[in-house]
Design a protein around this motif. Sequence first.
Motif, PDB file in Angstrom:
ATOM      1  N   LEU A  59      15.174  26.216  27.877  1.00  0.00           N
ATOM      2  CA  LEU A  59      14.391  26.587  29.054  1.00  0.00           C
ATOM      3  C   LEU A  59      15.282  27.142  30.159  1.00  0.00           C
ATOM      4  O   LEU A  59      14.927  28.122  30.831  1.00  0.00           O
ATOM      5  N   VAL A  60      16.452  26.533  30.360  1.00  0.00           N
ATOM      6  CA  VAL A  60      17.393  27.040  31.353  1.00  0.00           C
ATOM      7  C   VAL A  60      17.875  28.434  30.958  1.00  0.00           C
ATOM      8  O   VAL A  60      18.006  29.332  31.791  1.00  0.00           O
ATOM      9  N   LEU A  61      18.140  28.618  29.668  1.00  0.00           N
ATOM     10  CA  LEU A  61      18.622  29.911  29.178  1.00  0.00           C
ATOM     11  C   LEU A  61      17.582  31.011  29.411  1.00  0.00           C
ATOM     12  O   LEU A  61      17.926  32.125  29.826  1.00  0.00           O
ATOM     13  N   ILE A  62      16.311  30.713  29.155  1.00  0.00           N
ATOM     14  CA  ILE A  62      15.254  31.699  29.414  1.00  0.00           C
ATOM     15  C   ILE A  62      15.163  32.004  30.895  1.00  0.00           C
ATOM     16  O   ILE A  62      15.007  33.163  31.313  1.00  0.00           O
ATOM     17  N   SER A  63      15.265  30.969  31.733  1.00  0.00           N
ATOM     18  CA  SER A  63      15.161  31.162  33.173  1.00  0.00           C
ATOM     19  C   SER A  63      16.296  32.022  33.712  1.00  0.00           C
ATOM     20  O   SER A  63      16.091  32.852  34.600  1.00  0.00           O
ATOM     21  N   LEU A  64      17.503  31.854  33.179  1.00  0.00           N
ATOM     22  CA  LEU A  64      18.661  32.587  33.693  1.00  0.00           C
ATOM     23  C   LEU A  64      18.776  33.988  33.107  1.00  0.00           C
ATOM     24  O   LEU A  64      19.316  34.885  33.761  1.00  0.00           O
ATOM     25  N   THR A  65      18.312  34.181  31.873  1.00  0.00           N
ATOM     26  CA  THR A  65      18.475  35.490  31.224  1.00  0.00           C
ATOM     27  C   THR A  65      17.107  36.085  30.904  1.00  0.00           C
ATOM     28  O   THR A  65      16.438  36.606  31.778  1.00  0.00           O
ATOM     29  N   SER A  66      16.705  36.021  29.634  1.00  0.00           N
ATOM     30  CA  SER A  66      15.429  36.594  29.219  1.00  0.00           C
ATOM     31  C   SER A  66      14.963  35.903  27.955  1.00  0.00           C
ATOM     32  O   SER A  66      15.763  35.317  27.212  1.00  0.00           O
ATOM     33  N   PRO A  67      13.664  35.936  27.655  1.00  0.00           N
ATOM     34  CA  PRO A  67      13.170  35.340  26.408  1.00  0.00           C
ATOM     35  C   PRO A  67      13.754  35.988  25.161  1.00  0.00           C
ATOM     36  O   PRO A  67      13.979  35.317  24.153  1.00  0.00           O
ATOM     37  N   VAL A  68      14.013  37.298  25.211  1.00  0.00           N
ATOM     38  CA  VAL A  68      14.525  38.005  24.034  1.00  0.00           C
ATOM     39  C   VAL A  68      15.931  37.517  23.693  1.00  0.00           C
ATOM     40  O   VAL A  68      16.231  37.178  22.543  1.00  0.00           O
ATOM     41  N   LEU A  69      16.799  37.475  24.680  1.00  0.00           N
ATOM     42  CA  LEU A  69      18.165  37.016  24.443  1.00  0.00           C
ATOM     43  C   LEU A  69      18.191  35.564  23.986  1.00  0.00           C
ATOM     44  O   LEU A  69      18.958  35.188  23.093  1.00  0.00           O
ATOM     45  N   SER A  70      17.334  34.737  24.559  1.00  0.00           N
ATOM     46  CA  SER A  70      17.286  33.334  24.175  1.00  0.00           C
ATOM     47  C   SER A  70      16.819  33.164  22.740  1.00  0.00           C
ATOM     48  O   SER A  70      17.342  32.322  21.995  1.00  0.00           O
ATOM     49  N   SER A  71      15.834  33.962  22.316  1.00  0.00           N
ATOM     50  CA  SER A  71      15.334  33.878  20.943  1.00  0.00           C
ATOM     51  C   SER A  71      16.387  34.299  19.936  1.00  0.00           C
ATOM     52  O   SER A  71      16.578  33.658  18.897  1.00  0.00           O
TER      53      SER A  71
END
Length: 537
Positions: free
Chosen positions: A459-471
């Motif tokens: 969740l932190v990763l999505i908040s800081l970057t983007s859903p695509v990069l996190s996936s």
Amino acid sequence: MTKNNEASHVQFEAQLDSSSTTSLDDTLNIHNTSTPQQSTSNTSSRLSSRISSPLTSPTSQSFRRDEKTNGHLTAKFEKEAGYDSGPNLDDQEDDDMSGPRPSLHRPTDGRSHQPLLHDDRGRASYHSPRPTMITRKSHMSTRSPDTAARLETRKKYTYAGFFLLLSLVAFTIQTETAVYIQHTLKWNKAYAMLWLTHGSWSLLWPTQLLILRIQKRKMPWKAFWRRHVHIVRTTAQMVMTQDLHPSGRTTQKSPVPYILKMTAFVTTALTVAGGSWYVAVDLTSASDLTAIYNCSAFFAYAFSVPLLKEKLRFDKIFSVLVAIVGVLVVAYGDAAPTKHGGKSGGSVGGAPTDAENENAKNRTVGNIVIGIGSVMYGLYEVMYKKLACPPEGTSPGRGMIFANTFGSLIGCFTFFVLWIPLPFLHYLGWEKFELPHGRAAWMLSISVLANATFSGCFLVLISLTSPVLSSVAALLTIFLVAIVDWVRTGQPLSAAAIAGGILIIAAFLLLSWSTYREMDEERRKKVDDELESSDSD
């Protein structure tokens, strides 16, 4: 008689001059900062004031030495006038990141020895110049917009890198323990595991609060708690308005109703996506499940374009496709089933090939179910970014705190609401509710806590970057689990696992560079726009 009176009067004035001069000289010597001309004029004015007024002047009486601490003179007048130099942490401003504050004690560079009585009318005043404070804001103002944008983007990526590494380790632990629980210990309760796994997210906020408290252990609890609540509340208002600086009317409105609605909506999408994994496990093969499930990275990008207004970029599309090709190579290139974990707990693979094929009761239905789950996972990630994350420009600290807070709300909603299907599943005989015992209980606890750690970092990763990069980053766990099995069992990696892993890593690095460059460009453009608007004003 007259001569005696005149002599007495002269003697009285001489004594008064002597006492006044001595008192003022002591004061001037102690506070030796004024020039000789100022000292002479001030002394004359004070002598005339003393002679014209009785010796019972309140000013002269109140200025007597009280105590001497660390070489500084503490005047009684200072206390009587209400100048209390003691710190009051409760009255400090609740900032996002508490920077260095000016000292509440007197400066020690010589200015503390200035006389408190230095105006000609004999009144006490504080006119000593304040110490010059160099704050982070003034320091940042000396940087060029391009440098400031680059440093801010680098800081955000540093945070994201830390949480990425932590999430990969936690996901690997969850996968290994889930495979052991399901295939070795034979505890396979799909919905119960889903409920326990998502319910464990409620521990994210208390754990975060404990870590923050340890970092701020010198701050009084009352001030620490008020500061934390202020950060969460103001960030929630940013989320509600999608504005870094909400208007005055908006700040008076409570963000709680909005956050609760978004919690219910996002949790429902997450539960459908996670539940599809557990349903499809017994219907399709491990290879199909791994391949189709991880296509959520593609759907995350597909939903990001219309919902998050992301631009279609060739490098991003190419990166996502390369990552999916890498997953297909790993899933179908090996004769043995691929071991892979789900983002909502559970796992696939780890059993003999024959057993995996026997569990594939209805491959077509299973593939359809996991396909729907893959689409829902992509939608869940994008909706979380759109509805529950602060806008771009928010500091990484705020984003981290609010992400874990929202994740804890998802856990609470799951634990206190989504237990309702359990009795119906038990009554209908579809899934007998049974808590694990002994070794299975311990291993399930480790798996559940590992998933909570991974989910909080995700969740932190999505908040800081983007859903695509996190996936795409989550796909790295496929190759990482294969490496762990190689180290643990001694069985070497297959050619398909190596080739697929290289493709996934290359796709992630390419997408990371593309995202970093895009974020840097957007931030620099925003800084330039702000400078142009300020120049026009």
